[in-house]
Write an enzyme that holds these catalytic residues in place. Sequence first.
Site, PDB file in Angstrom:
ATOM      1  N   ASP A  17      47.563  25.122  37.468  1.00  0.00           N
ATOM      2  CA  ASP A  17      46.183  24.640  37.634  1.00  0.00           C
ATOM      3  C   ASP A  17      46.112  23.539  38.692  1.00  0.00           C
ATOM      4  OD1 ASP A  17      43.493  24.517  37.139  1.00  0.00           O
ATOM      5  OD2 ASP A  17      43.661  23.339  35.307  1.00  0.00           O
ATOM      6  N   GLY A  20      42.319  24.383  43.452  1.00  0.00           N
ATOM      7  CA  GLY A  20      41.002  24.100  44.031  1.00  0.00           C
ATOM      8  C   GLY A  20      40.849  22.621  44.338  1.00  0.00           C
ATOM      9  N   ARG A  30      38.650  25.954  49.016  1.00  0.00           N
ATOM     10  CA  ARG A  30      39.482  26.164  47.812  1.00  0.00           C
ATOM     11  C   ARG A  30      40.567  27.228  48.037  1.00  0.00           C
ATOM     12  NH1 ARG A  30      37.933  24.687  42.814  1.00  0.00           N
ATOM     13  NH2 ARG A  30      38.747  26.632  41.985  1.00  0.00           N
ATOM     14  N   SER A  62      43.142  34.834  35.253  1.00  0.00           N
ATOM     15  CA  SER A  62      42.747  35.082  33.867  1.00  0.00           C
ATOM     16  C   SER A  62      41.556  36.033  33.830  1.00  0.00           C
ATOM     17  CB  SER A  62      42.378  33.768  33.179  1.00  0.00           C
ATOM     18  OG  SER A  62      41.106  33.349  33.614  1.00  0.00           O
ATOM     19  N   ASN A  65      38.604  34.423  35.223  1.00  0.00           N
ATOM     20  CA  ASN A  65      38.539  34.057  36.646  1.00  0.00           C
ATOM     21  C   ASN A  65      37.632  34.973  37.478  1.00  0.00           C
ATOM     22  OD1 ASN A  65      42.003  32.881  36.866  1.00  0.00           O
ATOM     23  ND2 ASN A  65      40.117  31.728  36.508  1.00  0.00           N
ATOM     24  N   ARG A  68      34.456  33.465  39.138  1.00  0.00           N
ATOM     25  CA  ARG A  68      34.469  32.559  40.295  1.00  0.00           C
ATOM     26  C   ARG A  68      33.718  33.180  41.478  1.00  0.00           C
ATOM     27  NH1 ARG A  68      39.709  28.929  40.405  1.00  0.00           N
ATOM     28  NH2 ARG A  68      39.689  28.453  38.183  1.00  0.00           N
ATOM     29  N   GLU A 197      57.144  24.629  23.151  1.00  0.00           N
ATOM     30  CA  GLU A 197      56.962  23.219  23.494  1.00  0.00           C
ATOM     31  C   GLU A 197      55.963  23.180  24.648  1.00  0.00           C
ATOM     32  OE1 GLU A 197      58.378  20.537  22.016  1.00  0.00           O
ATOM     33  OE2 GLU A 197      59.283  21.909  20.578  1.00  0.00           O
TER      34      GLU A 197
HETATM   35  C1  FPP Z   1      44.049  27.537  39.002  1.00  0.00           C
HETATM   36  O1  FPP Z   1      43.661  26.499  39.884  1.00  0.00           O
HETATM   37  C2  FPP Z   1      44.748  28.566  39.746  1.00  0.00           C
HETATM   38  C3  FPP Z   1      44.367  29.867  39.797  1.00  0.00           C
HETATM   39  C4  FPP Z   1      43.168  30.383  39.135  1.00  0.00           C
HETATM   40  C5  FPP Z   1      45.126  30.837  40.602  1.00  0.00           C
HETATM   41  C6  FPP Z   1      46.625  30.694  40.546  1.00  0.00           C
HETATM   42  C7  FPP Z   1      47.210  31.665  41.473  1.00  0.00           C
HETATM   43  C8  FPP Z   1      48.196  31.431  42.337  1.00  0.00           C
HETATM   44  C9  FPP Z   1      48.912  30.145  42.463  1.00  0.00           C
HETATM   45  C10 FPP Z   1      48.617  32.545  43.224  1.00  0.00           C
HETATM   46  C11 FPP Z   1      49.655  33.430  42.563  1.00  0.00           C
HETATM   47  C12 FPP Z   1      50.072  34.425  43.555  1.00  0.00           C
HETATM   48  C13 FPP Z   1      50.816  35.528  43.314  1.00  0.00           C
HETATM   49  C14 FPP Z   1      51.205  36.366  44.467  1.00  0.00           C
HETATM   50  C15 FPP Z   1      51.269  35.926  41.984  1.00  0.00           C
HETATM   51  P1  FPP Z   1      42.112  26.215  40.037  1.00  0.00           P
HETATM   52  O2  FPP Z   1      41.603  27.029  41.173  1.00  0.00           O
HETATM   53  O3  FPP Z   1      41.427  26.428  38.741  1.00  0.00           O
HETATM   54  O4  FPP Z   1      42.128  24.710  40.413  1.00  0.00           O
HETATM   55  P2  FPP Z   1      41.032  23.623  40.039  1.00  0.00           P
HETATM   56  O5  FPP Z   1      41.112  23.429  38.540  1.00  0.00           O
HETATM   57  O6  FPP Z   1      41.492  22.428  40.796  1.00  0.00           O
HETATM   58  O7  FPP Z   1      39.717  24.145  40.503  1.00  0.00           O
END
Ligand code: FPP
Length: 230
Positions: A17, A20, A30, A62, A65, A68, A197
């Site tokens: 997390d 963004g 983002r 998820s 998601n 978004r 954990e």
């Molecule tokens: C949450 O941060 C992150 C996600 C919803 C996406 C995570 C995905 C990756 C790191 C890419 C994975 C790639 C592969 C190829 C498997 P957020 O956007 O919710 O951040 P925020 O809470 O700061 O808005």
Amino acid sequence: MKFDPAKLPVHVAFIMDGNGRWATARGLDRREGHRKGVKTMFSVVGSAFKIGVKYVTVYAFSTENWNRPKKEVDELMRLFHRYFTTRLSKLTSKGIKVNVIGSTKGLSDTILSDIRDLSRVETGKVNGVLNIALNYGGRDEIIEAVNAAIKNGKEVDEKSFSDMLFTSGCPDPDLIVRTGGEKRLSNFLLYQAAYAELYFTDTLWPDFDTEELYGILSDYSNRNRKFGKV
Ligand code: FPP
């Protein structure tokens, strides 16, 4: 860095997390945060396997998601397609088996075909397993398993129910790490997390690194896991 293998978690799961916020804090779109997040993922996952963790699960997308903005969802799908067909399909040469876990509902034909191709890659000797939770929701997973059990018409027990989940064959996570400051599971591995954990860090995922991972593994190695016993 060396760890006593007996004190290492077998399975570590990451809620990645903060992508963004990382981007916004730098005046970037983002989507830049997700691009940097992918780099962090490869580096951290690589370090986890190197030190002896056998199973790693990352929460990449998820079931919630989809809500978004379209351009952000499109970018995440573009990243999945790009890396499923390149770096991730090559991890097998290092003995890492990649499984994509989650619902197929709503995914494009391209991504579904990438997932099929990934599942067919021959691994040879398996040194580690990387689960990528994509279009994953813990409640959705449990409901799908319950419906499958009803269809089978057979009672389930903990073992047979576990085998009906997307993570079938994979031990439960010993440690779940969430970056980005929030302290919740957000529908991740709800059934499997029963005795995990939990570790929460304020670090935003793109800034997370191997050094912090080692610190968390060291913290884990000092925890007293009781599994409900005294
Ligand atoms: C949450 O941060 C992150 C996600 C919803 C996406 C995570 C995905 C990756 C790191 C890419 C994975 C790639 C592969 C190829 C498997 P957020 O956007 O919710 O951040 P925020 O809470 O700061 O808005």
